[in-house]
Design an enzyme around this catalytic site. Structure first.
Site, PDB file in Angstrom:
ATOM      1  N   HIS A   1       4.882 -13.583  -7.523  1.00  0.00           N
ATOM      2  CA  HIS A   1       3.667 -14.017  -6.822  1.00  0.00           C
ATOM      3  C   HIS A   1       2.450 -13.245  -7.338  1.00  0.00           C
ATOM      4  CE1 HIS A   1       4.253 -10.227  -4.888  1.00  0.00           C
ATOM      5  NE2 HIS A   1       3.486 -10.453  -3.850  1.00  0.00           N
TER       6      HIS A   1
ATOM      7  N   ASP B   1      -5.520 -11.318  -4.066  1.00  0.00           N
ATOM      8  CA  ASP B   1      -5.896 -11.007  -5.448  1.00  0.00           C
ATOM      9  C   ASP B   1      -4.957 -11.643  -6.472  1.00  0.00           C
ATOM     10  OD1 ASP B   1      -3.827  -9.365  -4.476  1.00  0.00           O
ATOM     11  OD2 ASP B   1      -4.167  -7.875  -6.036  1.00  0.00           O
TER      12      ASP B   1
ATOM     13  N   HIS C   1       0.837  -1.200   0.000  1.00  0.00           N
ATOM     14  CA  HIS C   1       0.000   0.000   0.000  1.00  0.00           C
ATOM     15  C   HIS C   1       0.877   1.257   0.000  1.00  0.00           C
ATOM     16  CE1 HIS C   1      -4.074  -1.713   1.321  1.00  0.00           C
ATOM     17  NE2 HIS C   1      -3.279  -2.754   1.186  1.00  0.00           N
TER      18      HIS C   1
ATOM     19  N   TRP D   1      -0.049  -6.943  -6.906  1.00  0.00           N
ATOM     20  CA  TRP D   1      -0.424  -5.980  -7.936  1.00  0.00           C
ATOM     21  C   TRP D   1       0.697  -4.985  -8.232  1.00  0.00           C
ATOM     22  CZ3 TRP D   1      -2.516  -5.809 -12.167  1.00  0.00           C
ATOM     23  CH2 TRP D   1      -2.975  -4.642 -12.770  1.00  0.00           C
ATOM     24  N   ASN D   2       1.452  -4.591  -7.215  1.00  0.00           N
ATOM     25  CA  ASN D   2       2.558  -3.665  -7.502  1.00  0.00           C
ATOM     26  C   ASN D   2       3.605  -4.342  -8.369  1.00  0.00           C
ATOM     27  OD1 ASN D   2       1.911  -1.214  -5.854  1.00  0.00           O
ATOM     28  ND2 ASN D   2       1.795  -2.806  -4.288  1.00  0.00           N
TER      29      ASN D   2
HETATM   30  N1  UDP Z   1       9.834  -4.937  -3.506  1.00  0.00           N
HETATM   31  C1  UDP Z   1      11.083  -4.355  -3.540  1.00  0.00           C
HETATM   32  N2  UDP Z   1      12.148  -5.167  -3.411  1.00  0.00           N
HETATM   33  C2  UDP Z   1      12.056  -6.507  -3.265  1.00  0.00           C
HETATM   34  C3  UDP Z   1      10.775  -7.100  -3.249  1.00  0.00           C
HETATM   35  C4  UDP Z   1       9.672  -6.281  -3.384  1.00  0.00           C
HETATM   36  O1  UDP Z   1      11.218  -3.150  -3.696  1.00  0.00           O
HETATM   37  O2  UDP Z   1      13.101  -7.165  -3.149  1.00  0.00           O
HETATM   38  C5  UDP Z   1       8.653  -4.053  -3.657  1.00  0.00           C
HETATM   39  C6  UDP Z   1       8.067  -4.193  -5.025  1.00  0.00           C
HETATM   40  O3  UDP Z   1       8.752  -3.349  -5.931  1.00  0.00           O
HETATM   41  C7  UDP Z   1       6.619  -3.789  -4.790  1.00  0.00           C
HETATM   42  C8  UDP Z   1       6.354  -4.202  -3.348  1.00  0.00           C
HETATM   43  O4  UDP Z   1       7.638  -4.415  -2.744  1.00  0.00           O
HETATM   44  O5  UDP Z   1       6.447  -2.403  -4.959  1.00  0.00           O
HETATM   45  C9  UDP Z   1       5.568  -5.476  -3.237  1.00  0.00           C
HETATM   46  O6  UDP Z   1       4.232  -5.202  -3.526  1.00  0.00           O
HETATM   47  P1  UDP Z   1       3.296  -6.292  -4.194  1.00  0.00           P
HETATM   48  O7  UDP Z   1       1.954  -5.667  -4.346  1.00  0.00           O
HETATM   49  O8  UDP Z   1       3.891  -6.810  -5.442  1.00  0.00           O
HETATM   50  O9  UDP Z   1       3.276  -7.496  -3.174  1.00  0.00           O
HETATM   51  P2  UDP Z   1       2.984  -7.603  -1.585  1.00  0.00           P
HETATM   52  O10 UDP Z   1       4.219  -7.214  -0.883  1.00  0.00           O
HETATM   53  O11 UDP Z   1       1.835  -6.673  -1.284  1.00  0.00           O
HETATM   54  O12 UDP Z   1       2.650  -9.044  -1.429  1.00  0.00           O
END
Ligand code: UDP
Length: 465
Positions: A354, A378, A16, A357-358
């Site tokens: 995985h 999601d 978020h 969404w980001n």
């Molecule tokens: N991210 C990062 N470095 C990493 C792994 C993840 O900067 O080694 C960031 C990625 O760029 C994204 C966020 O962490 O912006 C992960 O968000 P996402 O919605 O993909 O997954 P969540 O963490 O909510 O499961």
């Protein structure tokens, strides 16, 4: 435009915070003042970019030292109670100081912040940080079409407006997917989503800002008659999209260990040769899954960069892997990386993800094709979109026992990385979506114009009041 003062309330999770920080920057660039508020549980782990017009007002959510998946049920109750109280005090105090908030914007499931705002006569808007398609799914589920979803089983599919045909494996896991790969207690989540949809419906003609863009989800954005969804994404740093602000590279949202020593290694690898693997910021991936992925990678013999976070118990997951030594010679394991920078590196050929969404949007904006390995939430629906709608990736499938084997990971990686017709098609589509993402945030692009129109509306409303 001094009069536009937004209180941006964010769920305290990386998924978020990253898009919300970008969103805040865009509002500031359009002339608004933004106060960003989230729990200390997240604020203590994030860097706070120094930007004139942006300030921070964290609150105690009861878990200031940090949050583990096992805490989620209790955390949710604690955050709602303490957060509602803190936000009400903040809104009242700012009003008394003569610098009132003119709008509250809150991220997905923080609907209780909207309730507080309404009670204090501050208009509120939801910033939905999953695909529009997923909002459609939840909306349909909690309004007209709940039975269709509940009665769907086996090979049946559900057809609802604005959404591709969905089998059970494509449902968000909060809607009783049998495929969820993590075992967190999620009763709170489905209730939160139901309450979120109810809060949207309280308004007569609600508007929801969505971290997506028109070209990507045109129908989904228009699927619910009552709700106006407005695509304002991708919410990714400017340097990787419109290039307007080359200094805007990092998300600035995370203070995790990030050693950077992988950059030199990536520089030494041929173009499109490296498989990048990461599973977001939050879920621990079960060891059984990691074993199969690792073996699939070893069998593919391809160079890789793999983000393997320490588990919540403090374990280093790679130490348990049977093929640990073979992996060491073939690629690089890191605890964390600057993901968008990595995705934009010319050596990266595919992203095994995985489907958070980001991560998905970052891959779209970088033109990198995907191997979709959803874990929960999601991510199952996102995987469906990636493979069947945007056709920029392949999704792993389980065998008769539901296990995704090493051979399946190898097959999917080779399909995306390979020179065959399928690989070419995926890369071509990935490039197409990247170009459309960039176009959306340009000054004549749909997302830029949509956000600008929203700002103009906020100001008009203010002057009428
Ligand atoms: N991210 C990062 N470095 C990493 C792994 C993840 O900067 O080694 C960031 C990625 O760029 C994204 C966020 O962490 O912006 C992960 O968000 P996402 O919605 O993909 O997954 P969540 O963490 O909510 O499961």
């Amino acid at each position: 435009m001094e009069d536009c003062h937004v209180l941006l309330v964010i769920f305290p999770g990386q998924g978020h915070i990253n898009p919300s920080l970008q969103f805040a920057k865009r509002l500031v660039n359009l002339g608004a003042k933004v106060t960003l508020s989230t729990g200390f549980s997240a604020m203590n782990h994030m860097s706070r970019p120094q930007i004139p017009g942006l300030d921070f007002a964290p609150f105690s959510d009861g878990y200031d030292a940090g949050l583990k998946p096992d805490d989620l049920n209790d955390f949710w109750v604690s955050m709602k109670t303490r957060g509602s109280d803190a936000l009400a005090k903040l809104i009242t105090a700012r009003k008394e100081e003569g610098r009132p908030f003119t709008r509250l914007i809150y991220t997905t499931i923080m609907y209780w912040a909207g309730v507080v705002a309404r009670g204090l006569h501050v208009p509120a808007t939801l910033l939905w940080i999953q695909p529009a398609t997923v909002l459609d799914i939840y909306y349909h589920y909690f309004t007209e079409y709940g039975d269709l979803f509940r009665n769907c089983s086996g090979n049946q599919v559900v057809e609802v407006p604005g959404v591709p045909c969905l089998g059970v494996r494509d449902f968000p896991s909060f809607l009783f997917s049998t495929e969820t790969n993590v075992n967190y207690d999620l009763d709170w989540a489905i209730e939160a989503m139901r309450d979120q949809i109810e809060e949207i419906n309280v308004e007569e003609s609600p508007k929801v800002l969505v971290n997506t863009f028109d070209a990507l989800e045109f129908d989904a954005l228009r699927a619910i008659k009552k709700v106006r969804m407005v695509g304002i994404g991708p919410l990714i740093p400017s340097a990787y999209l419109d290039g307007k602000d080359p200094s805007d590279t990092a998300f600035g949202g995370d203070l995790r260990q990030n050693s950077n020593d992988y950059v030199e290694w990536l520089d030494s690898q041929p173009k499109n040769s490296v498989v990048y693997l990461a599973f977001g910021s939050y879920a621990d991936v079960p060891n059984t899954i990691l074993e199969e992925i690792a073996q699939g990678l070893v069998n593919s013999k391809l160079p890789f960069l793999w983000v393997l976070r320490e588990t919540y118990k403090g374990e280093k997951p790679e130490e348990k892997l049977r093929c640990k030594e073979e992996l060491e010679g073939q690629g690089k394991i890191v605890r964390w990386c600057a993901q968008v920078e990595v995705l934009q590196h010319p050596s990266i050929g595919c992203f095994l993800t995985h489907c958070g969404w980001n991560s998905t949007l970052e891959s779209i904006a970088s033109g990198v094709p995907l191997v979709a390995c959803p874990l929960w939430n999601d991510q199952f629906s996102n995987a469906k979109l990636i493979q069947d709608v945007w056709k920029m990736g392949v999704r792993v499938s389980g065998n008769e026992e539901g296990v995704v084997t090493a051979d399946e990971y190898k097959r999917c990686i080779e399909c995306v990385m390979g020179g065959g017709e399928k690989g070419e098609e995926l890369r071509k589509n990935a490039k197409k979506w990247k170009d459309l993402a960039k176009a959306a945030v340009k000054e004549d692009g749909s997302s830029y114009l949509n956000l600008k129109a929203y700002m103009d509306e906020m100001l008009t409303l203010k002057s009428i009041n």
